[in-house]
Design an enzyme around this catalytic site. Structure first.
Site, PDB file in Angstrom:
ATOM      1  N   TRP A  11      -2.878  -2.668  -2.205  1.00  0.00           N
ATOM      2  CA  TRP A  11      -2.589  -3.813  -1.740  1.00  0.00           C
ATOM      3  C   TRP A  11      -3.076  -4.933  -1.161  1.00  0.00           C
ATOM      4  O   TRP A  11      -2.886  -4.334   0.253  1.00  0.00           O
ATOM      5  CB  TRP A  11      -0.739  -4.146  -1.718  1.00  0.00           C
ATOM      6  CG  TRP A  11      -0.949  -5.864  -1.814  1.00  0.00           C
ATOM      7  CD1 TRP A  11      -0.626  -6.271  -3.518  1.00  0.00           C
ATOM      8  CD2 TRP A  11      -0.553  -6.798  -1.179  1.00  0.00           C
ATOM      9  NE1 TRP A  11      -0.242  -7.950  -3.358  1.00  0.00           N
ATOM     10  CE2 TRP A  11      -0.474  -8.380  -1.695  1.00  0.00           C
ATOM     11  CE3 TRP A  11      -0.780  -7.244   0.168  1.00  0.00           C
ATOM     12  CZ2 TRP A  11       0.023  -9.370  -1.393  1.00  0.00           C
ATOM     13  CZ3 TRP A  11      -0.818  -8.667   1.119  1.00  0.00           C
ATOM     14  CH2 TRP A  11       0.082  -9.181   0.229  1.00  0.00           C
TER      15      TRP A  11
ATOM     16  N   HIS B 168      14.650 -38.022  -6.932  1.00  0.00           N
ATOM     17  CA  HIS B 168      14.414 -38.090  -5.114  1.00  0.00           C
ATOM     18  C   HIS B 168      12.616 -37.534  -5.294  1.00  0.00           C
ATOM     19  O   HIS B 168      11.697 -36.910  -4.543  1.00  0.00           O
ATOM     20  CB  HIS B 168      14.947 -37.597  -4.415  1.00  0.00           C
ATOM     21  CG  HIS B 168      16.681 -37.414  -4.577  1.00  0.00           C
ATOM     22  ND1 HIS B 168      17.080 -38.885  -4.404  1.00  0.00           N
ATOM     23  CD2 HIS B 168      17.450 -37.184  -4.292  1.00  0.00           C
ATOM     24  CE1 HIS B 168      18.076 -38.807  -3.979  1.00  0.00           C
ATOM     25  NE2 HIS B 168      18.247 -38.404  -4.994  1.00  0.00           N
TER      26      HIS B 168
ATOM     27  N   LYS C 131       5.509  -4.777  -6.322  1.00  0.00           N
ATOM     28  CA  LYS C 131       6.850  -4.893  -6.359  1.00  0.00           C
ATOM     29  C   LYS C 131       7.511  -4.664  -5.004  1.00  0.00           C
ATOM     30  O   LYS C 131       8.332  -5.335  -5.032  1.00  0.00           O
ATOM     31  CB  LYS C 131       7.404  -3.417  -7.075  1.00  0.00           C
ATOM     32  CG  LYS C 131       8.834  -3.415  -7.587  1.00  0.00           C
ATOM     33  CD  LYS C 131       8.892  -3.867  -8.206  1.00  0.00           C
ATOM     34  CE  LYS C 131      10.314  -3.892  -8.733  1.00  0.00           C
ATOM     35  NZ  LYS C 131      10.671  -5.102  -8.867  1.00  0.00           N
TER      36      LYS C 131
ATOM     37  N   CYS D 144       0.616  -1.349   0.203  1.00  0.00           N
ATOM     38  CA  CYS D 144      -0.390   0.030   0.501  1.00  0.00           C
ATOM     39  C   CYS D 144       1.069   0.978   0.153  1.00  0.00           C
ATOM     40  O   CYS D 144       2.067   1.647   0.830  1.00  0.00           O
ATOM     41  CB  CYS D 144      -0.828   0.124   1.596  1.00  0.00           C
ATOM     42  SG  CYS D 144      -2.097  -1.107   1.436  1.00  0.00           S
TER      43      CYS D 144
ATOM     44  N   ASN E 128      -1.395   2.046   6.553  1.00  0.00           N
ATOM     45  CA  ASN E 128      -0.248   1.214   5.443  1.00  0.00           C
ATOM     46  C   ASN E 128       0.078  -0.359   6.673  1.00  0.00           C
ATOM     47  O   ASN E 128      -0.195   0.511   8.148  1.00  0.00           O
ATOM     48  CB  ASN E 128       0.364   1.267   4.868  1.00  0.00           C
ATOM     49  CG  ASN E 128       1.395   0.572   4.332  1.00  0.00           C
ATOM     50  OD1 ASN E 128       1.231  -0.885   4.273  1.00  0.00           O
ATOM     51  ND2 ASN E 128       2.990   0.999   4.052  1.00  0.00           N
ATOM     52  N   GLY E 129      -0.177  -1.698   6.564  1.00  0.00           N
ATOM     53  CA  GLY E 129       0.545  -1.773   7.704  1.00  0.00           C
ATOM     54  C   GLY E 129      -0.738  -2.856   8.045  1.00  0.00           C
ATOM     55  O   GLY E 129      -1.826  -3.228   6.802  1.00  0.00           O
TER      56      GLY E 129
ATOM     57  N   GLU F 288       5.934 -15.816 -11.175  1.00  0.00           N
ATOM     58  CA  GLU F 288       5.181 -14.606 -10.949  1.00  0.00           C
ATOM     59  C   GLU F 288       4.427 -14.023 -11.791  1.00  0.00           C
ATOM     60  O   GLU F 288       3.783 -13.095 -11.801  1.00  0.00           O
ATOM     61  CB  GLU F 288       6.005 -13.890 -10.213  1.00  0.00           C
ATOM     62  CG  GLU F 288       7.127 -13.223 -10.787  1.00  0.00           C
ATOM     63  CD  GLU F 288       8.274 -12.488 -10.003  1.00  0.00           C
ATOM     64  OE1 GLU F 288       6.835 -12.170  -9.019  1.00  0.00           O
ATOM     65  OE2 GLU F 288       9.402 -12.050 -10.096  1.00  0.00           O
TER      66      GLU F 288
ATOM     67  N   ARG G  47       3.347   0.000  -4.736  1.00  0.00           N
ATOM     68  CA  ARG G  47       3.142  -1.455  -3.706  1.00  0.00           C
ATOM     69  C   ARG G  47       2.065  -1.867  -3.828  1.00  0.00           C
ATOM     70  O   ARG G  47       1.394  -1.832  -2.523  1.00  0.00           O
ATOM     71  CB  ARG G  47       3.241   0.450  -2.260  1.00  0.00           C
ATOM     72  CG  ARG G  47       5.128   0.864  -2.096  1.00  0.00           C
ATOM     73  CD  ARG G  47       4.535   2.088  -1.741  1.00  0.00           C
ATOM     74  NE  ARG G  47       4.626   1.272  -0.533  1.00  0.00           N
ATOM     75  CZ  ARG G  47       5.892   2.134   0.272  1.00  0.00           C
ATOM     76  NH1 ARG G  47       7.000   2.312  -0.224  1.00  0.00           N
ATOM     77  NH2 ARG G  47       5.630   0.989   1.985  1.00  0.00           N
TER      78      ARG G  47
ATOM     79  N   LYS H 129       9.968 -16.617 -12.163  1.00  0.00           N
ATOM     80  CA  LYS H 129       9.809 -15.363 -12.679  1.00  0.00           C
ATOM     81  C   LYS H 129       8.477 -15.862 -13.500  1.00  0.00           C
ATOM     82  O   LYS H 129       7.603 -14.953 -13.631  1.00  0.00           O
ATOM     83  CB  LYS H 129      11.389 -15.596 -13.951  1.00  0.00           C
ATOM     84  CG  LYS H 129      12.418 -14.488 -13.867  1.00  0.00           C
ATOM     85  CD  LYS H 129      12.154 -13.250 -13.445  1.00  0.00           C
ATOM     86  CE  LYS H 129      11.591 -12.931 -11.737  1.00  0.00           C
ATOM     87  NZ  LYS H 129      12.281 -12.616 -11.042  1.00  0.00           N
TER      88      LYS H 129
ATOM     89  N   GLU I 224      15.616 -19.311 -10.142  1.00  0.00           N
ATOM     90  CA  GLU I 224      14.472 -17.493 -10.601  1.00  0.00           C
ATOM     91  C   GLU I 224      13.775 -18.225 -11.485  1.00  0.00           C
ATOM     92  O   GLU I 224      13.295 -16.791 -11.474  1.00  0.00           O
ATOM     93  CB  GLU I 224      16.584 -17.310  -9.861  1.00  0.00           C
ATOM     94  CG  GLU I 224      15.980 -15.393 -10.628  1.00  0.00           C
ATOM     95  CD  GLU I 224      14.878 -14.496  -9.598  1.00  0.00           C
ATOM     96  OE1 GLU I 224      14.417 -15.217  -8.718  1.00  0.00           O
ATOM     97  OE2 GLU I 224      15.227 -13.890 -10.640  1.00  0.00           O
TER      98      GLU I 224
HETATM   99  O1  M6R Z   1      12.680  -5.398  -3.130  1.00  0.00           O
HETATM  100  P1  M6R Z   1      12.972  -6.814  -2.214  1.00  0.00           P
HETATM  101  O2  M6R Z   1      14.236  -7.493  -3.500  1.00  0.00           O
HETATM  102  O3  M6R Z   1      13.360  -7.122  -0.695  1.00  0.00           O
HETATM  103  O4  M6R Z   1      12.163  -7.442  -2.219  1.00  0.00           O
HETATM  104  C1  M6R Z   1      12.026  -8.809  -1.768  1.00  0.00           C
HETATM  105  C2  M6R Z   1      11.054 -10.321  -3.214  1.00  0.00           C
HETATM  106  O5  M6R Z   1       9.408  -9.172  -3.216  1.00  0.00           O
HETATM  107  C3  M6R Z   1      11.394  -9.712  -4.458  1.00  0.00           C
HETATM  108  O6  M6R Z   1      12.580 -10.349  -4.697  1.00  0.00           O
HETATM  109  C4  M6R Z   1      10.192 -10.602  -5.237  1.00  0.00           C
HETATM  110  O7  M6R Z   1      10.049 -12.516  -5.290  1.00  0.00           O
HETATM  111  C5  M6R Z   1       9.758 -10.181  -6.849  1.00  0.00           C
HETATM  112  N1  M6R Z   1       8.696  -9.558  -7.073  1.00  0.00           N
HETATM  113  C6  M6R Z   1      10.714 -11.473  -7.344  1.00  0.00           C
HETATM  114  O8  M6R Z   1      11.054 -11.356  -8.643  1.00  0.00           O
END
Ligand code: M6R
Length: 620
Positions: free
Chosen positions: A74, A516, A615, A2, A100-101, A500, A27, A497, A493
């Protein structure tokens, strides 16, 4: 999560709030709203959907005034609806606020308020705060406090805050106090911007850029009263305190998409530049080491380190895993990589000479911040590897290294990952050279780092080929991503990607672990993406690849240029240039970023703003 923005002054507040919300949209983008005081009444405009939707609504139904608050949400408590969008109204409209929170005791408070006749319009935890302030306001007035006095309102907010369990960054407007906003923080960041007869408040400094560079960051348990003439800062335990004004070291975000259709693609292509920035001025030719002055540690102190703990979330955690491998290999210091969300509640034993790092792009991730604070509370200096200058983690860390990757706007982290891996390589070199890494080895290490931006440029040439592969594979619903050693975090990773941004299920695994369990998933509808560049472990990964092929699983391989052996066996082979193993994640992750991007596009997904995400994850 947020984003919050607020303003008192004489500008056209609705424009300013909307601009701030656009800047804060990273946010959260489930819904957005504003409340504006015109001196007589408070008008509310709010709508589910992106800030653009709200802007349309405000265009149709304009609001006038010089005092206002705004919020981009959010969703945590309550579904994504117009009603659940902030701002929320307390009592009979005497209080309007954004938050926010998370209010953990909202259920109990709600029951209590309902028994006193308060009627709830939303499913949110925030509405509880709004009604509670209204309730205490009412109580104060009944006890004889003056309803025209600012102190009456401040007191009502203060009493409310003592009753909340959880975290908040809150900004409130009052119907009968037209020129004032009250803001308070516990656990959710807020910054006040100081202008000429005007004040701003926001979750981070981005909405302030271009308006003022004088800021005060709120500490936990601080409450600030803002009018156009005055900022009045109070601390729960220390009473009135002087604002600690700082100069904002931030420039307007580079939000221009240029030739690109999406931020994610733009940021993927910015990687050569970001990597150049990461090493610029940080290679000490004379000493064959990395120059990392921000660590604030002498060589003697560095020499004493006997353990390193890296803590992070998501992609930054994956970068941390690469860090573990490279630091252990070159500096011979044991490294652990901890999910910040786990570390913050664990009681892990830490030796006195443990060096700790929080790795974060945004510098605002709630779990990473909490883990860092927990380490500091235990007396450990906590350093940060961070991208956003002036972020909470950057400010609170005891030192660290900036990524200098430039703003990353796409929710999927790309250039931050490769920059983090670069910084962790610099750290390995730096620590290695305080120990047994020789001068010539240090020189070789530096030479490879310098060549890297060019290698990444070459790796980006696979774009067209990846596009074709995506066209053939985008309809599959399950993927395996497999790699070993330095390319195991790359597999994790790559899978993240894809998940998400395209909502396709993908599992990242160490290639040999597949036997396994996950190998049971292999069939002709489950492609396996093998990260299999040249290196000592490659023959072993090759056997793993054969095992998948033997079971009829389609294979997409990421291999080094000219590696015909892999190309003969895999169904698709995407070539990248060869680099030393400890730097391979920077190069091999490029085709995986592009693959996720094109699969998501072909599946009709919103690449830069995927569903359910934000983000910056500012709630735990
Ligand atoms: O801003 P940060 O690097 O602390 O964020 C951590 C994760 O929230 C962030 O890397 C998230 O996993 C991304 N959306 C991945 O692409």
């Amino acid at each position: 999560m947020c984003g919050i923005v607020g303003y008192v002054g004489s500008r056209k507040v609705s424009d300013l709030l909307l601009e701030g919300l656009f800047r804060l949209e990273y946010r959260g983008y489930d819904s957005a709203g504003i409340a504006v005081h015109d001196g007589g009444a408070i008008s509310l405009r709010k709508r589910a959907g992106r800030v653009q939707e709200l802007a349309r609504l405000v265009d149709e139904q304009p609001v006038e005034g010089g005092v206002g608050i705004g919020h981009t949400r959010w969703a945590t408590h309550g579904s994504v609806t117009d009603a659940n969008s902030h701002p929320h109204v307390g009592g009979n409209g005497e209080v309007v606020l954004v938050h926010n929170g998370v209010i953990e005791n909202h259920d109990t408070l709600r029951d209590h308020l309902q028994s006193r006749g308060y009627v709830f319009q939303t499913e949110t935890d925030t509405e509880v705060v709004a009604h509670l302030v209204a309730h205490h306001l009412d109580e104060r007035v009944k006890l004889g406090d003056d309803p025209g006095e600012t102190e009456t309102y401040v007191r009502a907010v203060e009493i409310t805050l003592t009753e909340l369990k959880g975290t908040y960054g809150v900004v409130a407007l009052f119907r009968d106090l037209p020129e004032t906003i009250v803001t308070a923080r516990l656990g959710s960041p807020l910054v006040v911007g100081v202008g000429e007869e005007e004040y701003f408040v926001a979750s981070d400094a981005s909405p302030l850029v271009g308006y003022t560079d004088r800021v005060h960051y709120l500490s936990d348990h601080e409450l600030v009263v803002l009018t156009p003439e005055k900022m009045d800062v109070r601390h729960r335990d220390n009473g009135r305190v002087r604002p600690s004004l700082q100069t904002l070291d931030q420039v307007a975000d580079d939000t221009d998409l240029g030739e690109f259709e999406h931020y994610m693609l733009k940021e993927i292509f910015e990687q050569p530049k970001a990597l150049e920035n990461a090493i610029r001025g940080r290679l000490d030719e004379d000493a064959a080491t990395a120059r990392l002055g921000g660590l604030n540690m002498t060589p003697r102190q560095l020499r004493r380190i006997d353990r390193i703990v890296l803590t992070a979330c998501g992609t930054s955690w994956h970068a941390g895993l690469v860090g573990e491998y490279v630091i252990e290999e070159f500096a011979r210091i044991p490294v652990e990589v901890e999910y910040a969300s786990e570390l913050r509640y664990r009681n892990s034993p830490l030796s006195e000479n443990t060096m700790t790092f929080a790795i974060t792009q945004s510098g605002e991730t709630a779990d990473t911040l909490a883990a860092m604070r927990e380490l500091q509370r235990k007396g450990h200096p906590a350093l940060a590897i961070c991208n956003v200058v002036g972020s909470t983690i950057a400010r609170e860390a005891d030192g660290g290294v900036y990524l200098r990757a430039g703003s990353e706007i796409g929710v999927a982290s790309t250039k931050a990952f490769t920059s983090q891996v670069m910084i962790l390589n610099l750290l390995a070199l730096h620590l290695g050279r305080t120990r047994h890494l020789s001068f010539p080895s240090g020189e070789r290490f530096m030479r490879r780092l310098r060549e890297l931006p060019e290698k990444v440029e070459q790796a980006l040439a696979c774009h067209e080929q990846v596009k074709e592969v995506a066209a053939r594979y985008h309809a599959f619903d399950n993927y395996l991503y497999l790699g070993r050693l330095y390319n195991f975090p790359v597999a994790l990773e790559g899978a993240l990607k894809l998940k998400e941004i395209s909502y396709v299920h993908a599992e990242g695994y160490p290639a040999a672990e597949m036997k396994h369990g996950p190998i049971a998933l292999v069939d002709e509808r489950t492609p396996s993406v093998f990260v299999i560049p040249k290196g000592g472990i490659q023959p072993k990964v090759m056997s793993n690849l054969e095992e998948v092929k033997a079971r009829g699983g389609p294979v997409i391989a990421i291999a080094c240029e000219g590696d015909e052996r892999v190309a003969e066996i895999a169904d698709e082979t995407i070539f990248v240039p060869y680099v030393e193993e400890h730097l391979q994640p920077i190069v091999t992750s490029i085709p995986l970023q592009l693959l996720a991007y094109h699969v998501a596009l072909l599946r009709g997904c919103n690449v830069d703003r995927p569903r359910n995400l934000a983000k910056s994850v500012t709630v735990e």
